[in-house]
Design a protein around this motif. Structure first.
Motif, short mmCIF file in Angstrom:
data_model
loop_
_atom_site.label_atom_id
_atom_site.label_comp_id
_atom_site.label_asym_id
_atom_site.label_seq_id
_atom_site.Cartn_x
_atom_site.Cartn_y
_atom_site.Cartn_z
N HIS A 1 0.85 -1.17 0.00
CA HIS A 1 0.00 0.00 0.00
C HIS A 1 0.89 1.24 0.00
O HIS A 1 1.59 1.49 0.98
N LYS A 2 0.86 1.97 -1.06
CA LYS A 2 1.78 3.10 -1.23
C LYS A 2 1.61 4.18 -0.17
O LYS A 2 2.61 4.71 0.34
N ASP A 3 0.39 4.50 0.20
CA ASP A 3 0.18 5.53 1.23
C ASP A 3 0.82 5.12 2.54
O ASP A 3 1.43 5.93 3.23
N HIS A 9 7.87 6.02 5.83
CA HIS A 9 9.12 6.74 5.53
C HIS A 9 9.10 8.16 6.08
O HIS A 9 10.13 8.65 6.55
N GLU A 10 7.94 8.79 6.05
CA GLU A 10 7.82 10.14 6.61
C GLU A 10 8.13 10.14 8.10
O GLU A 10 8.87 10.98 8.60
N HIS A 11 7.59 9.18 8.83
CA HIS A 11 7.81 9.12 10.28
C HIS A 11 9.15 8.51 10.64
O HIS A 11 9.69 8.80 11.70
N GLN A 29 -1.89 7.73 12.24
CA GLN A 29 -2.18 8.51 11.04
C GLN A 29 -2.90 7.64 10.02
O GLN A 29 -3.85 8.07 9.38
N VAL A 30 -2.45 6.39 9.87
CA VAL A 30 -3.08 5.46 8.94
C VAL A 30 -4.48 5.09 9.44
O VAL A 30 -5.43 5.01 8.66
N GLY A 59 6.63 -5.16 8.58
CA GLY A 59 5.85 -5.31 9.81
C GLY A 59 4.80 -4.22 9.96
O GLY A 59 3.65 -4.48 10.34
N PHE A 60 5.19 -2.99 9.64
CA PHE A 60 4.26 -1.87 9.73
C PHE A 60 3.05 -2.08 8.82
O PHE A 60 1.90 -1.92 9.24
N CYS A 61 3.32 -2.45 7.58
CA CYS A 61 2.23 -2.68 6.63
C CYS A 61 1.37 -3.87 7.04
O CYS A 61 0.14 -3.85 6.87
N SER A 62 1.99 -4.89 7.61
CA SER A 62 1.23 -6.06 8.09
C SER A 62 0.31 -5.68 9.23
O SER A 62 -0.85 -6.10 9.28
N ILE A 63 0.82 -4.87 10.16
CA ILE A 63 0.00 -4.41 11.28
C ILE A 63 -1.11 -3.50 10.78
O ILE A 63 -2.26 -3.64 11.20
N ALA A 64 -0.78 -2.57 9.89
CA ALA A 64 -1.80 -1.66 9.34
C ALA A 64 -2.90 -2.44 8.62
O ALA A 64 -4.08 -2.11 8.75
#
Length: 142
Positions: A1-3, A9-11, A29-30, A59-64
């Motif tokens: 997911h690009k967003d 990366h921003e954080h 934020q997500v 991991g972040f994308c999996s959690i999101a």
């Protein structure tokens, strides 16, 4: 997911892994419906389960994604029941800040969240109760 990748990366400001504060900021934020307590237990559950000190992009994308699916899927990362994970939301619901103000400055965070804590330490601090039979299911890499 690009967003989600962009938010990571921003954080992360170029880091490969997010620590607890940038992770919580990025995840909230997500998914603005999450509160800081829920984000912190997701961070602690992931790090404890993976033996890591931070959460990488995968991991972040999996959690999101788990949070997007619902409390039951998200609760698996926190090693909690869906009911216990959802109950964490109500503990902060009355005093939760607007979405833009979700991250709490480190100086205002309780001592328990100023460092990385294992699930056991979080339990000892009273953040949540561990269930002896609970386990994070092993995934096949997907």
């Amino acid at each position: 997911h690009k967003d989600w990748t962009d938010i990571f990366h921003e954080h992360g400001e170029g880091a490969v892994e997010l620590g607890v504060t940038p992770f919580c900021s990025a995840l909230c934020q997500v998914h603005p419906r999450l509160n800081l307590t829920q984000a912190r237990v997701l961070f602690a559950g992931f790090c404890d389960g993976m033996g890591a000190v931070g959460v990488n992009l995968y991991g972040f994308c999996s959690i999101a994604e788990a949070v997007a699916i619902g409390d039951r899927a998200a609760a698996e990362f926190a090693d909690l029941s869906a009911e216990d994970f959802a109950a964490l939301h109500s503990t902060e619901a009355e005093g939760s800040a607007p979405e833009e103000e979700v991250p709490v400055p480190v100086s205002e965070e309780p001592e328990v969240v100023k460092r990385h804590l294992s699930r056991k330490e979080l339990q000892q601090e009273g953040v949540y109760q561990l269930e002896e039979s609970a386990a994070i299911p092993k995934s096949g890499g997907g």
